[in-house]
Design a protein around this motif. Structure first.
Motif, PDB file in Angstrom:
ATOM      1  N   LEU A  92       2.276  -2.020   7.419  1.00 14.50           N
ATOM      2  CA  LEU A  92       1.500  -1.733   6.214  1.00 14.50           C
ATOM      3  C   LEU A  92       0.737  -2.990   5.788  1.00 14.50           C
ATOM      4  CD1 LEU A  92       3.988   0.429   4.076  1.00 14.50           C
ATOM      5  CD2 LEU A  92       2.024   1.216   5.402  1.00 14.50           C
ATOM      6  N   PRO A  93      -0.399  -2.825   5.143  1.00 16.08           N
ATOM      7  CA  PRO A  93      -1.226  -3.997   4.805  1.00 16.08           C
ATOM      8  C   PRO A  93      -0.740  -4.782   3.591  1.00 16.08           C
ATOM      9  CG  PRO A  93      -2.257  -2.003   3.994  1.00 16.08           C
ATOM     10  CD  PRO A  93      -1.063  -1.553   4.786  1.00 16.08           C
ATOM     11  N   PHE A  94       0.321  -4.320   2.936  1.00 18.33           N
ATOM     12  CA  PHE A  94       0.832  -5.002   1.750  1.00 18.33           C
ATOM     13  C   PHE A  94       1.674  -6.217   2.158  1.00 18.33           C
ATOM     14  CE2 PHE A  94       1.410  -0.277   0.772  1.00 18.33           C
ATOM     15  CZ  PHE A  94       0.067  -0.106   0.463  1.00 18.33           C
ATOM     16  N   THR A  95       1.688  -7.221   1.286  1.00 16.78           N
ATOM     17  CA  THR A  95       2.512  -8.401   1.535  1.00 16.78           C
ATOM     18  C   THR A  95       3.389  -8.690   0.326  1.00 16.78           C
ATOM     19  OG1 THR A  95       0.793  -9.903   0.710  1.00 16.78           O
ATOM     20  CG2 THR A  95       0.795  -9.414   3.071  1.00 16.78           C
ATOM     21  N   ARG A  96       4.416  -9.483   0.541  1.00 21.53           N
ATOM     22  CA  ARG A  96       5.365  -9.827  -0.519  1.00 21.53           C
ATOM     23  C   ARG A  96       4.624 -10.334  -1.757  1.00 21.53           C
ATOM     24  NH1 ARG A  96      10.747 -10.720  -1.075  1.00 21.53           N
ATOM     25  NH2 ARG A  96      11.045 -10.189   1.149  1.00 21.53           N
ATOM     26  N   GLY A  97       5.012  -9.810  -2.912  1.00 25.13           N
ATOM     27  CA  GLY A  97       4.376 -10.195  -4.162  1.00 25.13           C
ATOM     28  C   GLY A  97       3.267  -9.262  -4.599  1.00 25.13           C
ATOM     29  N   ASP A  98       2.825  -8.368  -3.719  1.00 21.20           N
ATOM     30  CA  ASP A  98       1.775  -7.417  -4.083  1.00 21.20           C
ATOM     31  C   ASP A  98       2.279  -6.403  -5.104  1.00 21.20           C
ATOM     32  OD1 ASP A  98      -0.209  -8.483  -2.541  1.00 21.20           O
ATOM     33  OD2 ASP A  98      -0.123  -6.974  -0.951  1.00 21.20           O
ATOM     34  N   ARG A  99       1.365  -5.924  -5.912  1.00 16.74           N
ATOM     35  CA  ARG A  99       1.640  -4.793  -6.815  1.00 16.74           C
ATOM     36  C   ARG A  99       0.756  -3.628  -6.370  1.00 16.74           C
ATOM     37  NH1 ARG A  99       1.434  -5.691 -13.143  1.00 16.74           N
ATOM     38  NH2 ARG A  99       3.560  -6.362 -12.673  1.00 16.74           N
ATOM     39  N   VAL A 100       1.395  -2.549  -5.962  1.00 16.52           N
ATOM     40  CA  VAL A 100       0.705  -1.360  -5.465  1.00 16.52           C
ATOM     41  C   VAL A 100       0.837  -0.256  -6.506  1.00 16.52           C
ATOM     42  CG1 VAL A 100       0.555   0.322  -3.594  1.00 16.52           C
ATOM     43  CG2 VAL A 100       1.316  -2.025  -3.098  1.00 16.52           C
ATOM     44  N   VAL A 101      -0.278   0.294  -6.945  1.00 15.58           N
ATOM     45  CA  VAL A 101      -0.255   1.371  -7.935  1.00 15.58           C
ATOM     46  C   VAL A 101      -0.737   2.654  -7.278  1.00 15.58           C
ATOM     47  CG1 VAL A 101      -1.116   2.199 -10.152  1.00 15.58           C
ATOM     48  CG2 VAL A 101      -0.655  -0.240  -9.828  1.00 15.58           C
ATOM     49  N   ILE A 102       0.075   3.691  -7.398  1.00 11.08           N
ATOM     50  CA  ILE A 102      -0.275   5.000  -6.853  1.00 11.08           C
ATOM     51  C   ILE A 102      -0.796   5.874  -7.977  1.00 11.08           C
ATOM     52  CG2 ILE A 102       0.533   6.988  -5.529  1.00 11.08           C
ATOM     53  CD1 ILE A 102       0.861   4.372  -4.025  1.00 11.08           C
ATOM     54  N   VAL A 103      -1.991   6.434  -7.797  1.00  9.19           N
ATOM     55  CA  VAL A 103      -2.560   7.369  -8.766  1.00  9.19           C
ATOM     56  C   VAL A 103      -2.731   8.702  -8.051  1.00  9.19           C
ATOM     57  CG1 VAL A 103      -4.486   7.858 -10.318  1.00  9.19           C
ATOM     58  CG2 VAL A 103      -3.767   5.484  -9.930  1.00  9.19           C
TER      59      VAL A 103
END
Length: 292
Positions: A92-103
């Motif tokens: 997945l393209p996310f890295t530690r510390g990211d905040r991902v918001v699902i709408v």
């Protein structure tokens, strides 16, 4: 209202909660802020509104929340036991510390949805996932309250919307909520707002898998329904029109085990299938520029 005395979970077996109530609470998406987040209602106030509306004690509400939490953790553990799925998560393209918001819409809002399962998985990797889905919201309504999402200062925004735009109302007339052009324009506007008013990277997952064709007339008689061909055409049009959008059906096989009784919302097994497809699509998304 007067709350019943607090008791231990041992004296409130899960089958003491009427299934219809459990279903209503699940459909509301029992995460802090999910049901009423755009109204700015804090958690304790939301709890009081939920208990009053659904006729539950606060203890029953917390019991349901705990059951959903355990179910999501179990789903996450079982999915991660599959090496192929675990490999998807690693890519997945996310890295530690990211905040991902699902709408998202009601599929995402359910307490045991794909988003909440993914949230459990990402939490163990130091990535925060916030589920801001609300049932029944059109893309026009999402624009009206999108500032609340941007205020979270997300690194990523995943939009899984569009299905409610092609919803039809009225058992006889069947008036469509928005035209396809309106839906595409709104989704593009949400992407523009995110790019100009935040540093978030936006990924669009349009609409949702086709509804069960056998349930169309049943839902029509209830006054709200979707047409299979419109859901399909909307998904294809948005994928073609919006950068970084991907077709959720690319890696998803839908059969009778996918849909719940209404033929629209996934079963628990369907949510897992949906998560696999979404994870597949996200792995082809480029990392956020700040993470490169």
């Amino acid at each position: 209202m007067t709350n019943s005395p607090q008791s231990t979970s041992s004296d409130l077996p899960s089958d003491a909660i009427p299934p219809v109530i459990a279903g209503l609470v699940a459909a509301a998406g029992l995460n802090p802020g999910v049901l009423l987040e755009h109204l700015g209602v804090p958690g304790p106030v939301e709890d009081l509104m939920l208990t009053s509306t659904l006729g539950l004690s606060l203890h029953q509400l917390e019991t349901l929340r705990e059951e959903f939490r355990k179910e999501n953790e179990k789903s996450a553990e079982e999915l991660m036991a599959d090496p192929k799925f675990a490999a998807l998560i690693e890519n997945l393209p996310f890295t530690r510390g990211d905040r991902v918001v699902i709408v998202g819409d009601s599929i995402t809002a359910v307490a045991t949805s794909w988003a909440n399962i993914l949230g459990v998985i990402l939490q163990h990797r130091g990535i925060e996932l916030i589920n801001r889905a609300v049932s029944g919201r059109s893309s026009t309504e999402t624009i009206a309250v999108f500032d609340k999402t941007l205020a979270l200062n997300p690194d990523w925004i995943v939009l899984m919307i569009g299905a409610n735009d092609v919803r039809r109302h009225g058992a006889v007339a069947g008036v469509r909520l928005l035209s396809l052009d309106e839906s595409i324009r709104n989704i593009k506007e949400l992407c523009r707002m995110a790019s100009e008013e935040s540093h978030a990277r936006v990924v669009v997952i349009p609409s949702h898998p086709p509804i069960d064709p056998s349930k169309v007339e049943e839902n029509r008689s209830a006054g709200t329904f979707w047409l299979v061909e419109e859901v399909e055409s909307a998904r294809q049009a948005v994928v073609a029109a919006v950068p970084d959008a991907f077709d959720v059906m690319t890696h998803l096989t839908v059969d009778s085990s996918y849909w719940g009784p209404d033929g629209v919302h996934p079963t628990a097994a369907g949510q897992r299938k949906l998560l696999r497809s979404i994870a597949n699509g996200l792995t082809s998304t480029s990392p956020h520029p700040s993470n490169q």
